[in-house]
Design an enzyme around this catalytic site. Sequence first.
Site, PDB file in Angstrom:
ATOM      1  N   ASP A  79      -5.992  -3.421  -2.311  1.00  0.00           N
ATOM      2  CA  ASP A  79      -4.924  -3.172  -1.342  1.00  0.00           C
ATOM      3  C   ASP A  79      -4.281  -4.453  -0.815  1.00  0.00           C
ATOM      4  O   ASP A  79      -4.964  -5.377  -0.376  1.00  0.00           O
ATOM      5  CB  ASP A  79      -5.503  -2.365  -0.174  1.00  0.00           C
ATOM      6  CG  ASP A  79      -4.426  -1.714   0.655  1.00  0.00           C
ATOM      7  OD1 ASP A  79      -3.694  -2.440   1.345  1.00  0.00           O
ATOM      8  OD2 ASP A  79      -4.311  -0.476   0.621  1.00  0.00           O
ATOM      9  N   SER A  95       0.844  -1.188   0.000  1.00  0.00           N
ATOM     10  CA  SER A  95       0.000   0.000   0.000  1.00  0.00           C
ATOM     11  C   SER A  95       0.886   1.248   0.000  1.00  0.00           C
ATOM     12  O   SER A  95       1.751   1.378  -0.852  1.00  0.00           O
ATOM     13  CB  SER A  95      -0.976  -0.047   1.179  1.00  0.00           C
ATOM     14  OG  SER A  95      -2.032   0.873   1.030  1.00  0.00           O
TER      15      SER A  95
END
Length: 303
Positions: free
Chosen positions: A177, A52
């Site tokens: 993510d 991320s």
Amino acid sequence: MAEATTPHALTTNVHDTALIFEGGGMRAAYTAPVVATLLEAGIHADFVAGISAGSSNTVNYVSRDPARAKHSFVDLVEDPQFGGIRSFLRGDGYFNAHYIYEQSGYPGCSLPLDWETFRADPAEIRVGSFNATRGRRVWFTKRDMPDIAAVGATVRASSTLPILMPPVVIDGEIYVDGALGDDGGIPLDAAEIAGYERFLVVLTRPRGYVKKPASRGLLRLLRRRFPALPSIVEGVARRPERYNATRARLFELEREGRAQVFVPEHLTIANTETRLDRLESTYRAGWDQAQRELPRWRDFLGV
């Protein structure tokens, strides 16, 4: 920001310790100074992993660009195309991921990547994303990033927060993510799979933090938003347990002397923060802490 150049042969000087970056959205304004501090101290690791926002830190570290590290999580919010509620309502995401990751990195744009340095740095990297189509974690390496476009798509795939940002499609499969994977968002397992037993780990939560279970409301919202992708709901539901377990293991490694863990001391912003003054003060706080900890890192790394 550094101009793209054709660098001389680049070398590394940390060979037995993996550098690991946790995600955390705009909380990375506190950890981007770690990237800058390491680079300005001439500390270059053989292996770097991020998930991320940590994937942005990874790319900025390997491209050896401390200015870009700061710009990514501070100054870029001033760009009118960065995002916000209007961006969200028109379907581009609260953070306009397509712009941030796949348009701004080219020469002459707002966040140019020093591609030649990124390519020439001999470090191995791992960027973690979650393949929601198959329900499994995926690790991208430099081999998956043959050009700037691929770097941008990979980092976007690692950073796409469900609901806040539209999912990424790569080769017909959907990615979100990387924090939905087995480690909960801290890529310790990537380094261990690569054979590392020592770690410099950069976290974006305070030392005493414990992630709480996802709310029923959030899980219901995810089911409605992604009815054909149950792996996203499962990943969000299981993330707290996985995340807390990874942190517990990290702190055990720290006690054993096998890890140095950077833990924010004065972090007061959320992962969706977009106020420039708050991000600037957060960066300064992270810089001050990184400078204080640098001598300890040097001792641990032997550089």
